[in-house]
Write a protein that holds these residues in place. Sequence first.
Motif, short mmCIF file in Angstrom:
data_model
loop_
_atom_site.label_atom_id
_atom_site.label_comp_id
_atom_site.label_asym_id
_atom_site.label_seq_id
_atom_site.Cartn_x
_atom_site.Cartn_y
_atom_site.Cartn_z
N PRO A 232 -6.73 -1.45 25.50
CA PRO A 232 -8.07 -1.11 26.06
C PRO A 232 -7.76 0.50 26.22
O PRO A 232 -6.74 1.14 26.51
CB PRO A 232 -8.07 -1.72 27.53
N LYS A 233 -8.93 1.34 26.26
CA LYS A 233 -9.06 2.44 26.47
C LYS A 233 -8.53 3.14 27.97
O LYS A 233 -7.79 3.96 28.12
CB LYS A 233 -10.30 3.14 26.14
N HIS A 234 -8.71 2.32 28.85
CA HIS A 234 -8.71 2.73 30.21
C HIS A 234 -7.42 1.92 30.64
O HIS A 234 -7.55 0.48 30.64
CB HIS A 234 -9.64 2.34 31.09
N PRO A 235 -6.37 2.47 31.47
CA PRO A 235 -5.36 1.67 32.17
C PRO A 235 -5.87 0.77 33.19
O PRO A 235 -5.26 -0.28 33.50
CB PRO A 235 -4.60 2.95 32.62
N THR A 236 -7.16 0.99 33.63
CA THR A 236 -7.79 0.20 35.02
C THR A 236 -8.18 -1.30 33.96
O THR A 236 -8.66 -2.20 35.05
CB THR A 236 -8.92 0.88 35.35
N ASP A 237 -8.30 -1.22 32.88
CA ASP A 237 -8.86 -2.45 32.27
C ASP A 237 -7.55 -3.72 32.02
O ASP A 237 -7.46 -4.00 31.09
CB ASP A 237 -9.40 -2.14 30.87
N LEU A 238 -7.74 -4.25 33.24
CA LEU A 238 -6.65 -5.08 33.33
C LEU A 238 -6.78 -6.46 32.58
O LEU A 238 -5.95 -7.04 32.21
CB LEU A 238 -6.17 -5.61 34.79
N LEU A 239 -8.05 -6.79 32.42
CA LEU A 239 -8.54 -8.08 31.82
C LEU A 239 -8.97 -7.90 30.42
O LEU A 239 -9.48 -8.98 29.82
CB LEU A 239 -9.55 -8.54 32.67
N ASN A 240 -8.63 -6.60 29.75
CA ASN A 240 -9.14 -6.47 28.43
C ASN A 240 -10.56 -6.77 28.41
O ASN A 240 -10.81 -7.34 27.24
CB ASN A 240 -8.24 -7.11 27.51
N ILE A 241 -11.40 -6.21 29.31
CA ILE A 241 -12.90 -6.35 29.05
C ILE A 241 -13.36 -5.96 27.92
O ILE A 241 -14.40 -6.27 27.19
CB ILE A 241 -13.48 -6.04 30.48
N GLU A 242 -12.81 -4.71 27.36
CA GLU A 242 -12.98 -4.11 26.43
C GLU A 242 -13.43 -4.99 25.03
O GLU A 242 -14.27 -4.73 24.17
CB GLU A 242 -12.09 -2.74 26.11
N SER A 243 -12.41 -5.87 24.96
CA SER A 243 -12.62 -6.97 23.90
C SER A 243 -13.81 -7.55 23.75
O SER A 243 -14.09 -8.14 22.68
CB SER A 243 -11.18 -7.89 23.84
N HIS A 244 -14.49 -7.49 24.64
CA HIS A 244 -15.93 -8.44 24.70
C HIS A 244 -16.88 -7.38 24.10
O HIS A 244 -17.98 -8.13 24.05
CB HIS A 244 -16.10 -8.70 26.16
N PHE A 245 -16.61 -6.31 23.75
CA PHE A 245 -17.91 -5.28 23.49
C PHE A 245 -17.68 -5.20 21.65
O PHE A 245 -16.54 -5.39 20.99
CB PHE A 245 -17.66 -4.10 24.04
N THR A 246 -18.85 -5.02 21.09
CA THR A 246 -18.83 -5.06 19.74
C THR A 246 -18.53 -3.47 19.36
O THR A 246 -18.37 -2.54 20.21
CB THR A 246 -20.11 -5.07 19.22
N ALA A 247 -18.22 -3.13 18.06
CA ALA A 247 -18.06 -1.69 17.57
C ALA A 247 -18.96 -0.90 17.90
O ALA A 247 -18.93 0.33 18.29
CB ALA A 247 -17.77 -1.86 15.90
N GLU A 248 -20.28 -1.28 17.72
CA GLU A 248 -21.50 -0.55 18.00
C GLU A 248 -21.45 -0.10 19.47
O GLU A 248 -21.71 1.00 19.96
CB GLU A 248 -22.67 -1.21 17.64
N GLU A 249 -21.32 -1.17 20.34
CA GLU A 249 -21.44 -0.96 21.71
C GLU A 249 -20.11 -0.02 22.36
O GLU A 249 -20.28 0.99 22.98
CB GLU A 249 -20.98 -2.44 22.74
N LEU A 250 -19.02 0.07 21.71
CA LEU A 250 -18.16 1.08 22.03
C LEU A 250 -18.04 2.35 21.61
O LEU A 250 -17.82 3.21 22.28
CB LEU A 250 -16.82 0.31 21.38
N GLU A 251 -19.09 2.40 20.51
CA GLU A 251 -19.23 3.77 19.98
C GLU A 251 -20.25 4.47 20.85
O GLU A 251 -20.18 5.75 21.06
CB GLU A 251 -19.96 3.56 18.42
N VAL A 252 -21.33 3.86 21.38
CA VAL A 252 -22.11 4.44 22.45
C VAL A 252 -21.43 4.69 23.57
O VAL A 252 -21.46 5.87 24.17
CB VAL A 252 -23.23 3.28 22.73
#
Length: 396
Positions: free
Chosen positions: A2-22
């Motif tokens: 994950p981009k942020h060290p605070t993302d303990l649950l890897n919430i980032e993995s639930h987002f699409t590439a388009e969402e992460l780009e925004v």
Amino acid sequence: MPKHPTDLLNIESHFTAEELEVRDRTADFVDRRIRPNIGTWYENAVLPVELIGEMAQLGLFGMHLHGYGCAGRSATEYGLAMQEMEAGDSGLRTVVSVQGSLAMSAIYKNGSEEQKNQWLPKMAAGEVIGAFGLTEPTAGSDPSSMATTARRDGDEWVLNGQKRWIGLASIAQIVIIWAKAPTEGADGEITEKVRGFIVPTDTAGFTVSDIEQKLSMRASLQCDITMEEVRLPADAILPNNPGLRGPFACLSEARYGIAWGAMGAARDSIEAALEYASARQQFDRPLSGYQLTQKKLTDMTVELNKGQLISLQLGRAKDAGTLEDHMISVGKLNNCRQAIEICREARTILGGNGITTDYSPLRHANNLESVRTYEGTDEVHTLIIGHRLTGEPAFR
């Protein structure tokens, strides 16, 4: 990772590439244009109006509205953008919320096609700034008690009344004013209902003044409005959804963005405290090496992740068309309440340095005093949720 060290649950993995780009595009804007200057803007109570055009270029205004020059992004993409904007500052996230979720949304949801075509493309481009005039000096949580009135006089509407805590009003070209007006029902009966009006701010009798000496939301604008015999053409009225459901639908849009935004302020505060604790040496070891500090960081980050998961659930439900008002209240109530506690606790890790504008947590906490209050206080959202649970309205 994950981009942020605070993302303990890897919430980032639930987002699409388009969402992460925004998300990343908005975060880059915040890093470049907001973080280096926000301390000074906050201290001097300055809204950096020069950023408004750049926000428009990012597609932030009316971001999840479709057509009329709007970006047409998903609700989840909008939420991620609001999280990044508020990681910069609540006041600057509010610029996007007032323009898009309130003023533009009011026209989008309640306006005629002519009104939408006239105003929304210019507002999406940042060429016209809008505001949303609902709250009054004596009507906050109970908008049905508003005293602002609109009467028909020939081919004109005439507005009289006052509004308070109206974001962006002193730099806006139009304000959506909500007033009690005579309204003809399907049966031909005339009753008094709350109606929206598009009011150009240069209309005679329309006066705006900034509210100054604030301890919160200092890098933004909140204003008082006075209307004395403000005359508008007949087509200034928003024709659809008479009654409180008109403004309430807009408030739901703003509350949704707040649920995401508050977590941005919380995340930024934790990361500021984590960075500081890792570098600050006390008793020959970094603060981050002490159990009490680690407990603070752990407790804050667990609450952050819980709030982010609530926001994600709201976003997915909104995109699926299954979002209900009580769900938004869960997000607004929990995330604002937890965010302000996180920011205060993060400040304690910074010690005395934490009361300066060199560090973000106390600024975020002060801003969140406003965010927690507007678009529904804790008490209002508690009663919305309580109504859902029990079936009993307890607002009176």
